[in-house]
Design a protein around this motif. Structure first.
Motif, PDB file in Angstrom:
ATOM      1  N   THR A  69      16.158  31.447   2.228  1.00  0.00           N
ATOM      2  CA  THR A  69      16.404  30.768   0.962  1.00  0.00           C
ATOM      3  C   THR A  69      17.282  29.545   1.190  1.00  0.00           C
ATOM      4  OG1 THR A  69      17.322  31.013  -1.258  1.00  0.00           O
ATOM      5  CG2 THR A  69      18.362  32.292   0.471  1.00  0.00           C
ATOM      6  N   ASP A  70      17.184  28.606   0.270  1.00  0.00           N
ATOM      7  CA  ASP A  70      18.076  27.440   0.313  1.00  0.00           C
ATOM      8  C   ASP A  70      19.229  27.633  -0.661  1.00  0.00           C
ATOM      9  OD1 ASP A  70      16.896  27.022  -2.137  1.00  0.00           O
ATOM     10  OD2 ASP A  70      16.079  25.050  -1.654  1.00  0.00           O
ATOM     11  N   SER A  71      19.498  28.860  -1.038  1.00  0.00           N
ATOM     12  CA  SER A  71      20.593  29.223  -1.943  1.00  0.00           C
ATOM     13  C   SER A  71      20.477  28.523  -3.293  1.00  0.00           C
ATOM     14  CB  SER A  71      21.954  28.934  -1.301  1.00  0.00           C
ATOM     15  OG  SER A  71      22.071  29.614  -0.084  1.00  0.00           O
ATOM     16  N   ARG A  72      19.268  28.252  -3.681  1.00  0.00           N
ATOM     17  CA  ARG A  72      18.971  27.636  -4.981  1.00  0.00           C
ATOM     18  C   ARG A  72      19.681  26.291  -5.174  1.00  0.00           C
ATOM     19  NH1 ARG A  72      16.670  31.540  -8.818  1.00  0.00           N
ATOM     20  NH2 ARG A  72      17.432  30.123 -10.410  1.00  0.00           N
ATOM     21  N   VAL A  73      19.721  25.499  -4.119  1.00  0.00           N
ATOM     22  CA  VAL A  73      20.264  24.147  -4.242  1.00  0.00           C
ATOM     23  C   VAL A  73      19.435  23.405  -5.281  1.00  0.00           C
ATOM     24  CG1 VAL A  73      20.614  21.962  -3.024  1.00  0.00           C
ATOM     25  CG2 VAL A  73      21.137  24.112  -1.890  1.00  0.00           C
ATOM     26  N   VAL A  74      20.094  22.716  -6.180  1.00  0.00           N
ATOM     27  CA  VAL A  74      19.432  22.124  -7.336  1.00  0.00           C
ATOM     28  C   VAL A  74      18.318  21.152  -6.935  1.00  0.00           C
ATOM     29  CG1 VAL A  74      21.048  20.217  -7.668  1.00  0.00           C
ATOM     30  CG2 VAL A  74      19.843  21.192  -9.631  1.00  0.00           C
ATOM     31  N   TYR A  75      18.449  20.442  -5.835  1.00  0.00           N
ATOM     32  CA  TYR A  75      17.409  19.487  -5.455  1.00  0.00           C
ATOM     33  C   TYR A  75      16.450  20.057  -4.411  1.00  0.00           C
ATOM     34  CZ  TYR A  75      20.753  18.439  -1.708  1.00  0.00           C
ATOM     35  OH  TYR A  75      21.634  18.531  -0.664  1.00  0.00           O
ATOM     36  N   GLY A  76      16.539  21.346  -4.124  1.00  0.00           N
ATOM     37  CA  GLY A  76      15.630  21.994  -3.179  1.00  0.00           C
ATOM     38  C   GLY A  76      14.163  21.891  -3.583  1.00  0.00           C
ATOM     39  N   PRO A  77      13.818  22.205  -4.839  1.00  0.00           N
ATOM     40  CA  PRO A  77      12.417  22.047  -5.258  1.00  0.00           C
ATOM     41  C   PRO A  77      11.930  20.599  -5.170  1.00  0.00           C
ATOM     42  CG  PRO A  77      13.588  23.466  -6.791  1.00  0.00           C
ATOM     43  CD  PRO A  77      14.617  22.892  -5.853  1.00  0.00           C
ATOM     44  N   TRP A  78      12.808  19.653  -5.437  1.00  0.00           N
ATOM     45  CA  TRP A  78      12.444  18.239  -5.348  1.00  0.00           C
ATOM     46  C   TRP A  78      12.114  17.881  -3.902  1.00  0.00           C
ATOM     47  CZ3 TRP A  78      15.063  13.991  -3.078  1.00  0.00           C
ATOM     48  CH2 TRP A  78      14.532  12.743  -3.398  1.00  0.00           C
ATOM     49  N   LEU A  79      12.934  18.350  -2.939  1.00  0.00           N
ATOM     50  CA  LEU A  79      12.650  18.082  -1.528  1.00  0.00           C
ATOM     51  C   LEU A  79      11.320  18.697  -1.110  1.00  0.00           C
ATOM     52  CD1 LEU A  79      16.100  18.613   0.240  1.00  0.00           C
ATOM     53  CD2 LEU A  79      14.872  16.460  -0.062  1.00  0.00           C
ATOM     54  N   ALA A  80      11.026  19.873  -1.652  1.00  0.00           N
ATOM     55  CA  ALA A  80       9.789  20.572  -1.292  1.00  0.00           C
ATOM     56  C   ALA A  80       8.567  20.030  -2.029  1.00  0.00           C
ATOM     57  CB  ALA A  80       9.944  22.060  -1.573  1.00  0.00           C
ATOM     58  N   GLY A  81       8.785  19.178  -3.015  1.00  0.00           N
ATOM     59  CA  GLY A  81       7.671  18.582  -3.738  1.00  0.00           C
ATOM     60  C   GLY A  81       7.144  19.427  -4.871  1.00  0.00           C
ATOM     61  N   ILE A  82       7.913  20.418  -5.303  1.00  0.00           N
ATOM     62  CA  ILE A  82       7.452  21.285  -6.387  1.00  0.00           C
ATOM     63  C   ILE A  82       8.319  21.152  -7.637  1.00  0.00           C
ATOM     64  CG2 ILE A  82       6.372  22.959  -4.850  1.00  0.00           C
ATOM     65  CD1 ILE A  82       8.858  24.714  -5.206  1.00  0.00           C
ATOM     66  N   GLY A  83       9.210  20.198  -7.635  1.00  0.00           N
ATOM     67  CA  GLY A  83      10.100  20.004  -8.774  1.00  0.00           C
ATOM     68  C   GLY A  83       9.445  19.213  -9.891  1.00  0.00           C
ATOM     69  N   SER A  84      10.042  19.278 -11.052  1.00  0.00           N
ATOM     70  CA  SER A  84       9.495  18.572 -12.215  1.00  0.00           C
ATOM     71  C   SER A  84       9.660  17.059 -12.087  1.00  0.00           C
ATOM     72  CB  SER A  84      10.189  19.062 -13.482  1.00  0.00           C
ATOM     73  OG  SER A  84      11.579  18.789 -13.420  1.00  0.00           O
ATOM     74  N   ARG A  85      10.522  16.610 -11.199  1.00  0.00           N
ATOM     75  CA  ARG A  85      10.752  15.171 -11.051  1.00  0.00           C
ATOM     76  C   ARG A  85       9.974  14.561  -9.887  1.00  0.00           C
ATOM     77  NH1 ARG A  85      14.596  12.879 -14.225  1.00  0.00           N
ATOM     78  NH2 ARG A  85      15.830  14.364 -15.381  1.00  0.00           N
ATOM     79  N   ASN A  86       9.050  15.313  -9.304  1.00  0.00           N
ATOM     80  CA  ASN A  86       8.204  14.771  -8.250  1.00  0.00           C
ATOM     81  C   ASN A  86       7.037  14.011  -8.865  1.00  0.00           C
ATOM     82  OD1 ASN A  86       9.425  17.422  -6.849  1.00  0.00           O
ATOM     83  ND2 ASN A  86       9.076  15.836  -5.353  1.00  0.00           N
ATOM     84  N   TYR A  87       6.154  13.549  -8.021  1.00  0.00           N
ATOM     85  CA  TYR A  87       4.975  12.810  -8.427  1.00  0.00           C
ATOM     86  C   TYR A  87       4.287  13.490  -9.597  1.00  0.00           C
ATOM     87  CZ  TYR A  87       0.578  10.321  -7.905  1.00  0.00           C
ATOM     88  OH  TYR A  87      -0.517   9.535  -8.127  1.00  0.00           O
ATOM     89  N   PRO A  88       3.875  12.876 -10.662  1.00  0.00           N
ATOM     90  CA  PRO A  88       3.781  11.442 -10.907  1.00  0.00           C
ATOM     91  C   PRO A  88       5.020  10.822 -11.551  1.00  0.00           C
ATOM     92  CG  PRO A  88       2.636  12.576 -12.657  1.00  0.00           C
ATOM     93  CD  PRO A  88       3.174  13.622 -11.715  1.00  0.00           C
ATOM     94  N   VAL A  89       6.082  11.591 -11.802  1.00  0.00           N
ATOM     95  CA  VAL A  89       7.283  11.014 -12.404  1.00  0.00           C
ATOM     96  C   VAL A  89       7.899   9.988 -11.464  1.00  0.00           C
ATOM     97  CG1 VAL A  89       9.591  11.542 -13.284  1.00  0.00           C
ATOM     98  CG2 VAL A  89       7.693  13.076 -13.773  1.00  0.00           C
ATOM     99  N   THR A  90       7.970  10.318 -10.182  1.00  0.00           N
ATOM    100  CA  THR A  90       8.438   9.364  -9.166  1.00  0.00           C
ATOM    101  C   THR A  90       7.376   9.259  -8.082  1.00  0.00           C
ATOM    102  OG1 THR A  90       9.520  11.012  -7.793  1.00  0.00           O
ATOM    103  CG2 THR A  90      10.839  10.051  -9.556  1.00  0.00           C
ATOM    104  N   LYS A  91       7.544   8.339  -7.174  1.00  0.00           N
ATOM    105  CA  LYS A  91       6.599   8.178  -6.069  1.00  0.00           C
ATOM    106  C   LYS A  91       6.761   9.272  -5.012  1.00  0.00           C
ATOM    107  CE  LYS A  91       6.310   3.164  -6.386  1.00  0.00           C
ATOM    108  NZ  LYS A  91       6.540   1.899  -5.689  1.00  0.00           N
ATOM    109  N   PHE A  92       7.897   9.938  -5.020  1.00  0.00           N
ATOM    110  CA  PHE A  92       8.193  10.923  -3.984  1.00  0.00           C
ATOM    111  C   PHE A  92       7.396  12.205  -4.207  1.00  0.00           C
ATOM    112  CE2 PHE A  92      11.016  14.308  -2.230  1.00  0.00           C
ATOM    113  CZ  PHE A  92      10.865  13.965  -0.897  1.00  0.00           C
ATOM    114  N   LYS A  93       6.559  12.564  -3.253  1.00  0.00           N
ATOM    115  CA  LYS A  93       5.720  13.753  -3.375  1.00  0.00           C
ATOM    116  C   LYS A  93       6.345  14.974  -2.697  1.00  0.00           C
ATOM    117  CE  LYS A  93       1.457  11.195  -3.779  1.00  0.00           C
ATOM    118  NZ  LYS A  93       0.131  10.927  -3.246  1.00  0.00           N
ATOM    119  N   GLY A  94       7.448  14.788  -2.032  1.00  0.00           N
ATOM    120  CA  GLY A  94       8.120  15.909  -1.378  1.00  0.00           C
ATOM    121  C   GLY A  94       7.741  16.021   0.085  1.00  0.00           C
TER     122      GLY A  94
END
Length: 124
Positions: A69-94
């Motif tokens: 686990t990544d200890s539920r780091v808040v930006y962990g899903p974003w790094l993995a590309g499964i967060g709500s702020r990933n593509y298409p909201v931003t260009k970053f796909k993870g």
């Protein structure tokens, strides 16, 4: 004609020793696979992250002996590309670090299990 047959079962299979050794093997294998997966994940982070900060890497842990686990780091899903702020909201796909870790660990697990089993079969 009369035939009387009797049998006596003894040994590790019948007295529970084999079951205890098998359970110990499974517990150890799960822990070893989780530790190996953690190592692979940290290698993958080194590969994908351009700017390393130790915060995220230090939060990657093995919990309950078999979960990485990544200890539920808040930006962990974003790094993995499964967060709500990933593509298409931003260009970053993870990054693909979790998927690559899964695939590399799946490729290694049989060898790890076989090597570890050799330590336990003599006790069964």
């Amino acid at each position: 004609m009369r035939l009387d047959v009797s049998s006596r079962a003894s040994g590790p299979i019948f007295d529970g020793r084999a079951q205890r050794v098998a359970n110990a093997y499974v517990n150890r294998l799960e822990r070893q696979l989780a530790d190996e997966g953690r190592s692979i994940l940290l290698e993958e982070l080194d590969r994908v992250l351009k700017t390393q900060t130790p915060f995220y890497a230090t939060r990657i842990k093995v919990e309950d002996g078999n979960k990485i686990t990544d200890s539920r780091v808040v930006y962990g899903p974003w790094l993995a590309g499964i967060g709500s702020r990933n593509y298409p909201v931003t260009k970053f796909k993870g990054y693909d670090h979790w998927y690559v870790t899964r695939d590399r660990l799946n490729a290694r697990k049989q060898g790890i299990g076989e090597r570890l089993l050799r330590r336990y079969t003599g006790r069964m």
